[in-house]
Design a protein around this motif. Structure first.
Motif, PDB file in Angstrom:
ATOM      1  N   HIS A  70      37.278  52.723  39.876  1.00 51.12           N
ATOM      2  CA  HIS A  70      37.077  52.071  38.580  1.00 51.12           C
ATOM      3  C   HIS A  70      36.598  50.641  38.830  1.00 51.12           C
ATOM      4  CE1 HIS A  70      37.632  51.277  34.284  1.00 51.12           C
ATOM      5  NE2 HIS A  70      38.157  50.099  34.641  1.00 51.12           N
ATOM      6  N   LEU A  71      35.493  50.249  38.173  1.00 52.75           N
ATOM      7  CA  LEU A  71      34.946  48.903  38.308  1.00 52.75           C
ATOM      8  C   LEU A  71      35.576  47.991  37.264  1.00 52.75           C
ATOM      9  CD1 LEU A  71      31.166  49.765  38.862  1.00 52.75           C
ATOM     10  CD2 LEU A  71      32.937  49.317  40.595  1.00 52.75           C
ATOM     11  N   MET A  72      36.176  46.931  37.725  1.00 56.26           N
ATOM     12  CA  MET A  72      36.906  46.018  36.842  1.00 56.26           C
ATOM     13  C   MET A  72      36.169  44.692  36.707  1.00 56.26           C
ATOM     14  SD  MET A  72      40.877  46.534  37.953  1.00 56.26           S
ATOM     15  CE  MET A  72      41.702  48.103  37.756  1.00 56.26           C
ATOM     16  N   SER A  73      36.126  44.199  35.455  1.00 60.86           N
ATOM     17  CA  SER A  73      35.506  42.896  35.195  1.00 60.86           C
ATOM     18  C   SER A  73      36.382  42.109  34.237  1.00 60.86           C
ATOM     19  CB  SER A  73      34.111  43.061  34.598  1.00 60.86           C
ATOM     20  OG  SER A  73      33.253  43.731  35.500  1.00 60.86           O
ATOM     21  N   ASN A  74      36.520  40.821  34.469  1.00 60.52           N
ATOM     22  CA  ASN A  74      37.254  39.930  33.577  1.00 60.52           C
ATOM     23  C   ASN A  74      36.566  38.561  33.613  1.00 60.52           C
ATOM     24  OD1 ASN A  74      39.027  38.303  32.155  1.00 60.52           O
ATOM     25  ND2 ASN A  74      40.858  39.328  32.981  1.00 60.52           N
ATOM     26  N   PRO A  75      35.600  38.366  32.692  1.00 66.60           N
ATOM     27  CA  PRO A  75      34.831  37.099  32.717  1.00 66.60           C
ATOM     28  C   PRO A  75      35.704  35.862  32.601  1.00 66.60           C
ATOM     29  CG  PRO A  75      33.777  38.716  31.305  1.00 66.60           C
ATOM     30  CD  PRO A  75      35.114  39.290  31.677  1.00 66.60           C
ATOM     31  N   ALA A  76      36.817  35.960  31.867  1.00 66.66           N
ATOM     32  CA  ALA A  76      37.666  34.776  31.713  1.00 66.66           C
ATOM     33  C   ALA A  76      38.232  34.309  33.047  1.00 66.66           C
ATOM     34  CB  ALA A  76      38.798  35.078  30.739  1.00 66.66           C
ATOM     35  N   TYR A  77      38.367  35.238  34.000  1.00 69.72           N
ATOM     36  CA  TYR A  77      38.911  34.895  35.311  1.00 69.72           C
ATOM     37  C   TYR A  77      37.857  35.058  36.421  1.00 69.72           C
ATOM     38  CZ  TYR A  77      43.475  34.477  33.127  1.00 69.72           C
ATOM     39  OH  TYR A  77      44.540  34.053  32.345  1.00 69.72           O
ATOM     40  N   HIS A  78      36.607  35.159  35.991  1.00 69.73           N
ATOM     41  CA  HIS A  78      35.459  35.044  36.887  1.00 69.73           C
ATOM     42  C   HIS A  78      35.368  36.150  37.946  1.00 69.73           C
ATOM     43  CE1 HIS A  78      35.333  31.136  34.974  1.00 69.73           C
ATOM     44  NE2 HIS A  78      36.530  30.830  35.484  1.00 69.73           N
ATOM     45  N   LYS A  81      35.924  46.662  42.755  1.00 70.38           N
ATOM     46  CA  LYS A  81      36.108  48.075  43.063  1.00 70.38           C
ATOM     47  C   LYS A  81      37.598  48.383  43.253  1.00 70.38           C
ATOM     48  CE  LYS A  81      31.559  48.748  45.147  1.00 70.38           C
ATOM     49  NZ  LYS A  81      30.806  49.128  46.371  1.00 70.38           N
ATOM     50  N   ALA A  82      38.141  49.058  42.232  1.00 68.44           N
ATOM     51  CA  ALA A  82      39.551  49.452  42.286  1.00 68.44           C
ATOM     52  C   ALA A  82      39.618  50.949  42.582  1.00 68.44           C
ATOM     53  CB  ALA A  82      40.252  49.138  40.976  1.00 68.44           C
ATOM     54  N   TYR A  83      40.117  51.302  43.787  1.00 68.03           N
ATOM     55  CA  TYR A  83      40.215  52.705  44.177  1.00 68.03           C
ATOM     56  C   TYR A  83      41.590  53.271  43.794  1.00 68.03           C
ATOM     57  CZ  TYR A  83      35.902  52.130  46.824  1.00 68.03           C
ATOM     58  OH  TYR A  83      34.592  51.894  47.184  1.00 68.03           O
ATOM     59  N   TYR A  84      41.561  54.581  43.609  1.00 71.29           N
ATOM     60  CA  TYR A  84      42.784  55.298  43.222  1.00 71.29           C
ATOM     61  C   TYR A  84      43.447  54.598  42.029  1.00 71.29           C
ATOM     62  CZ  TYR A  84      41.931  57.428  47.719  1.00 71.29           C
ATOM     63  OH  TYR A  84      41.320  58.074  48.773  1.00 71.29           O
ATOM     64  N   ALA A  85      42.626  54.419  40.997  1.00 72.13           N
ATOM     65  CA  ALA A  85      43.069  53.663  39.813  1.00 72.13           C
ATOM     66  C   ALA A  85      43.761  54.600  38.819  1.00 72.13           C
ATOM     67  CB  ALA A  85      41.874  52.979  39.168  1.00 72.13           C
ATOM     68  N   VAL A  86      44.991  54.289  38.489  1.00 77.18           N
ATOM     69  CA  VAL A  86      45.780  55.044  37.503  1.00 77.18           C
ATOM     70  C   VAL A  86      45.955  54.146  36.279  1.00 77.18           C
ATOM     71  CG1 VAL A  86      47.973  56.164  36.993  1.00 77.18           C
ATOM     72  CG2 VAL A  86      46.974  56.364  39.289  1.00 77.18           C
ATOM     73  N   ARG A  87      45.315  54.520  35.165  1.00 76.36           N
ATOM     74  CA  ARG A  87      45.378  53.707  33.952  1.00 76.36           C
ATOM     75  C   ARG A  87      46.709  53.926  33.234  1.00 76.36           C
ATOM     76  NH1 ARG A  87      41.767  51.343  30.352  1.00 76.36           N
ATOM     77  NH2 ARG A  87      39.937  52.175  31.454  1.00 76.36           N
ATOM     78  N   ILE A  88      47.349  52.808  32.840  1.00 79.22           N
ATOM     79  CA  ILE A  88      48.557  52.905  32.027  1.00 79.22           C
ATOM     80  C   ILE A  88      48.397  52.142  30.712  1.00 79.22           C
ATOM     81  CG2 ILE A  88      50.088  53.319  33.983  1.00 79.22           C
ATOM     82  CD1 ILE A  88      50.917  50.361  33.839  1.00 79.22           C
ATOM     83  N   SER A  89      47.239  51.526  30.486  1.00 83.19           N
ATOM     84  CA  SER A  89      46.984  50.812  29.237  1.00 83.19           C
ATOM     85  C   SER A  89      45.487  50.693  29.029  1.00 83.19           C
ATOM     86  CB  SER A  89      47.613  49.415  29.272  1.00 83.19           C
ATOM     87  OG  SER A  89      47.082  48.592  28.247  1.00 83.19           O
ATOM     88  N   HIS A  95      46.714  50.426  41.130  1.00 89.15           N
ATOM     89  CA  HIS A  95      45.538  50.752  41.952  1.00 89.15           C
ATOM     90  C   HIS A  95      45.643  50.112  43.332  1.00 89.15           C
ATOM     91  CE1 HIS A  95      43.596  46.751  41.627  1.00 89.15           C
ATOM     92  NE2 HIS A  95      44.127  46.738  40.392  1.00 89.15           N
ATOM     93  N   ALA A  96      44.725  50.503  44.189  1.00 93.06           N
ATOM     94  CA  ALA A  96      44.680  49.974  45.558  1.00 93.06           C
ATOM     95  C   ALA A  96      44.024  48.607  45.576  1.00 93.06           C
ATOM     96  CB  ALA A  96      43.928  50.931  46.464  1.00 93.06           C
ATOM     97  N   ASN A  97      44.610  47.701  46.342  1.00 92.10           N
ATOM     98  CA  ASN A  97      44.001  46.394  46.602  1.00 92.10           C
ATOM     99  C   ASN A  97      44.603  45.856  47.898  1.00 92.10           C
ATOM    100  OD1 ASN A  97      42.827  43.910  46.651  1.00 92.10           O
ATOM    101  ND2 ASN A  97      43.655  43.211  44.684  1.00 92.10           N
ATOM    102  N   ASP A  98      43.919  46.131  48.971  1.00 94.19           N
ATOM    103  CA  ASP A  98      44.424  45.666  50.271  1.00 94.19           C
ATOM    104  C   ASP A  98      44.346  44.154  50.402  1.00 94.19           C
ATOM    105  OD1 ASP A  98      45.132  48.178  51.185  1.00 94.19           O
ATOM    106  OD2 ASP A  98      43.147  48.581  52.041  1.00 94.19           O
ATOM    107  N   GLY A  99      43.612  43.495  49.484  1.00 93.25           N
ATOM    108  CA  GLY A  99      43.515  42.035  49.532  1.00 93.25           C
ATOM    109  C   GLY A  99      44.821  41.349  49.211  1.00 93.25           C
TER     110      GLY A  99
END
Length: 453
Positions: free
Chosen positions: A348-356, A361-369, A376-380
């Motif tokens: 799932h590709l995520m964007s949030n302009p307010a936070y730039h 790229k969010a892998y294995y994304a499970v939506r709850i809202s 989701h996965a984020n090794d960072g």
């Protein structure tokens, strides 16, 4: 005793006679002339006196003087009254057949599901037929005794139907049945759909969502919709409807009081065709859905401990170190409450302009809202997972942990987030049903006495 009295009476009568005779014998009777008389005047023999015995009274006289007289009816005399002629019975009148119709023949503006019926009196119905303007015969049902006919299927919108037939009396005389019925002409007919769908297997927190193609604000219309829907469950499950504001408008949700029991079988029937939604809006079609509740799986996230724990059938199966939203920024806080798993995406590709950030790229994304909250996965953020909350509201896991969670979770699994500084609400996306307390939830049904719209 009676015979002895009679004897005494007879004896007394005889004694009286004898006494009278003795008294009479003392008188000398004169000698008869020429009967051996002597001239010398010497005495002669006296004549024997004649004794007359009066008749002895009849025994019946004595009896009658001692026994009251009775009157014996004369049985030989007929006392029967004189014979009179009976009036002739009135002639038998056989009433003619009649019939009644509900609603009255000639009615217009009828809802398509109107229960039209005919009923015969003093006879039976014969040849009853209803036809549409194109000649199509509408289904009807005649009772076993042929006295009642009822409409057996819904009618169409904006249509006229012709009714014909007859009511036949006992003499064979028939009364014709003829006329028309007209149905309502809607300003619009509204589609709807049901989730979960047929044959789905879902989690224990999955609500039933009745999505309607437009906002229904009319209270009577909302009541009509609820009345048209039946929900059958095995085992029996307590639940209630509520009118909920979703992202795409108002919808009707049904949820149980507590999570579904695993293995529950659910059947939903929404007979919405022919239902008035108010404002001359009407239901377009009937809907059904049958689904089953899967195993029990509850995911619990604690903002303070920075962990997601997964319990299946009451047993802990996963304990994932996690990083939640940054608590110091209200725009990044992971809101607290009970979410449900809504969908899953490998990427799932995520964007949030307010936070730039854009197209993260969010892998294995499970939506709850629908407001962008995922697990989701984020090794960072792997170095702070289990220690600190730094995300923009999602729950971050390592790639391996995210895949493990992704592979086994399903739609409707509850995700309970606790110890957040901001509770989830209507603004948190489509499904916030479990964040509404049960007592409040019940008042959101249009059929509730406490409903305020």
């Amino acid at each position: 005793m009676r015979g002895t009295s009679i004897k005494f009476a007879v004896a007394a009568a005889l004694a009286a006679v004898v006494l009278a005779a003795c008294t009479a014998g003392r008188t000398t009777a004169a000698p008869a002339a020429g009967a051996g008389s002597s001239t010398t005047g010497s005495p002669t023999a006296s004549s024997s006196p004649v004794v007359t015995v009066p008749p002895v009274p009849a025994v019946t006289s004595a009896t009658s003087s001692m026994t009251p007289a009775t009157s014996t009816p004369d049985l030989t005399t007929s006392s029967a009254p004189a014979t009179t002629s009976s009036p002739k019975p009135p002639p038998v009148v056989i009433p003619a057949a009649t019939f009644s119709a509900s609603p009255r023949i000639g009615s217009t503006g009828l809802p398509p599901r109107t229960a039209i019926s005919l009923k015969a009196a003093h006879g039976t119905l014969a040849g009853v037929t209803m036809k549409g303007s194109d000649g199509t015969v509408v289904k009807g049902m005649l009772s076993a005794d042929r006295t009642t006919w009822t409409l057996a299927e819904p009618l169409g919108y904006s249509s006229t139907y012709t009714l014909s037939g007859k009511a036949v009396g006992a003499t064979g005389k028939a009364v014709p049945i003829a006329g028309t019925y007209g149905t309502v002409s809607p300003d619009n007919v509204i589609s709807a759909n049901i989730s979960p769908g047929d044959a789905d297997t879902v989690g224990i927190a999955a609500p039933i969502l009745i999505s309607i193609g437009t906002d229904i604000m009319n209270t009577v219309g909302r009541q009509n919709i609820e009345k048209a829907i039946t929900i059958d469950t095995v085992p029996k499950t307590q639940g209630s409807f509520a009118w909920i504001q979703h992202d795409d408008g108002w919808g009707l949700d049904w949820r149980p009081k507590v999570y579904w029991a695993p293995g529950t079988k659910v059947s939903v029937k929404a007979n919405l065709y022919g239902v008035s939604y108010g404002e001359n809006l009407w239901g377009k079609q009937d809907l059904t859905s049958s689904f089953v509740i899967g195993r029990s799986e509850i995911t619990k996230g604690d903002i303070n401990t920075h962990h997601l724990k997964v319990y299946r059938d009451g047993k802990l199966v996963f304990d994932f170190p996690t990083s939640f939203g940054l608590e110091s920024d209200p725009g990044r806080v992971t809101h607290g409450g009970t979410y449900i798993v809504m969908s899953k995406e490998y990427l799932h590709l995520m964007s949030n302009p307010a936070y730039h950030y854009f197209n993260f790229k969010a892998y294995y994304a499970v939506r709850i809202s629908n407001n962008g909250t995922f697990i989701h996965a984020n090794d960072g953020t792997a170095d702070v997972q289990g220690y600190d909350n730094v995300t923009h509201g999602c729950a971050n896991l390592t790639t391996s942990n995210a895949k493990a969670f992704y592979d086994q979770t399903m739609y409707g699994d509850p995700v309970e987030i606790t110890n957040s500084s901001i509770p989830m609400s209507q603004s948190d996306g489509d499904v916030y049903d479990w964040s509404i307390p049960w007592d409040k939830w019940q008042t959101l049904s249009a059929l509730s006495k406490s409903y305020v719209g």
